[in-house]
Design an enzyme around this catalytic site. Structure first.
Site, PDB file in Angstrom:
ATOM      1  CE  LYS A 245      -4.293  -1.752   1.567  1.00 11.77           C
ATOM      2  NZ  LYS A 245      -5.433  -1.747   2.424  1.00 11.77           N
TER       3      LYS A 245
ATOM      4  CE  LYS B 215     -14.831  -4.909   2.160  1.00  7.71           C
ATOM      5  NZ  LYS B 215     -13.468  -5.271   2.423  1.00  7.71           N
TER       6      LYS B 215
ATOM      7  CE  LYS C  64      -8.501  -9.691  -0.788  1.00  3.84           C
ATOM      8  NZ  LYS C  64      -8.372  -9.057   0.493  1.00  3.84           N
TER       9      LYS C  64
END
Ligand code: TRP
Length: 333
Positions: free
Chosen positions: A113, A200, A197
């Site tokens: 991230k 959402k 992956k």
């Protein structure tokens, strides 16, 4: 009396749940809800690590209604909201004074991230960095035996186990050492980038199927999913060379309860367009049922809140008990 093992798991309400959450987590939650004593949490405090506080309450209620719509039973499980059980934040702080920060620097999720957000430094909050400690607190507060998590969370679980072991070594048997329960199915990946992956919180919503997507949109998204240019087309599970087709096979395998080898045999004569049509239909069948239930309960906010109030109360009793033990051994009681 037989004492049931405790299961704890949580999902962040950072957006509405996806078919990846359903297949990778919630389906397993439902399979084990009659076997273990399960605590299924809505991790709203985890959802703000990226500095985004918008719609948090609405998204938490959507998440709860989706848990229920998928079949998580509020009468046999504890369903709770992380922020309402203050022991999570309390234990987080205590453990953060116990963990060496070098350990956090090694977390691959943080590192990736950090790389993605690099140019947007306000997204790199201290909370994002200490997130694994909050997750550890979630788990350890409930003396959890098993944690159903996706493969991507395995490192965080290892981290929790290390903390629990070290803490116990120093202070006696305070925490149960949690074990991961990782589903055997392959992970569900992003539709346009099947090497990563399905998430959402992906900025491109064509990468995921939300559990609330309409049938036409599902068809469109699956139709646009990246496959490969093998000619003739080959329907074969091969994560390395055919990640897109493998992802569609994974989805189909779980939704139809058929193993991949049988699917490969059954589908060996069709092309990718036909495969996509089958996958979209199966997704729409399951989403139809989930959405029907979802829309029948989502506006009953009194009902939804009552589930949380009761779940939070039950969760707090267990959490308080563990936190008291911790307070005692570190001499702040
Ligand atoms: N970090 C998890 C995720 O992003 C969500 C989570 C928060 C969790 N606390 C947890 C999962 C405790 C398992 C146990 O998927």
């Amino acid at each position: 009396m037989l004492i049931k093992n405790i299961v704890f798991s949580a999902i962040q309400p950072s957006n509405n749940l996806t078919i990846g959450n359903y297949i990778g987590a919630i389906k397993q939650w439902i399979n084990i809800q009659n076997i273990y004593k399960c605590i299924y949490c809505i991790a709203d405090l985890h959802a703000i690590t990226n500095n985004n506080f918008n719609n948090l309450k609405t998204l938490s209620l959507n998440t709860l209604a989706l848990y229920l719509a998928c079949g998580v039973d509020p009468d046999i499980n504890i369903i709770c909201l992380q922020s309402k059980i203050v022991e999570h934040s309390q234990l987080h702080w205590i453990l953060s004074c116990y963990v060496n920060w070098n350990k956090l620097k090694r977390m691959t999720q943080f590192k990736s991230k950090y790389m993605t957000y690099n140019h947007l430094s306000n997204k790199i909050t201290a909370g994002l960095f200490t997130y694994p400690i909050l997750m550890t607190s979630d788990i350890l507060l409930y003396q959890t035996n098993y944690v159903p998590v996706g493969y991507d969370q395995k490192q965080h679980l290892e981290f929790s186990r290390d903390i629990a072991k070290n803490f116990n070594k120093k202070y006696g048997n305070i925490f149960t050492i949690p074990k991961p329960l990782i589903p055997k199915i392959g992970k569900i990946t992003s539709l346009l980038n099947p090497m990563k992956k399905m998430s959402k919180s992906d900025i491109n919503d064509n990468n995921y199927i939300s559990l609330l997507d309409k049938p036409e949109l599902v068809k469109k998204k699956i139709n646009n999913a990246i496959t490969d240019s093998d000619n003739p087309p080959i329907i074969k599970y091969d994560l390395k060379n055919k990640p897109g087709i493998s992802n569609l096979l994974n989805i189909l395998s779980v939704l139809t309860n058929t193993n991949i080898i049988d699917l490969e045999k059954d589908l060996n004569n069709i092309n990718y367009k036909q495969l996509k049509k089958i996958v979209a239909n199966e997704i729409n069948n399951i989403l139809f049922k989930i959405q029907k239930k979802y829309f029948s309960i989502r506006n009953k906010e009194r009902y939804l809140n009552s589930i949380l109030i009761s779940g939070n109360r039950k969760a707090k009793i267990i959490a308080e008990n563990t936190l008291n033990k911790v307070h005692k051994v570190i001499n702040i009681k």
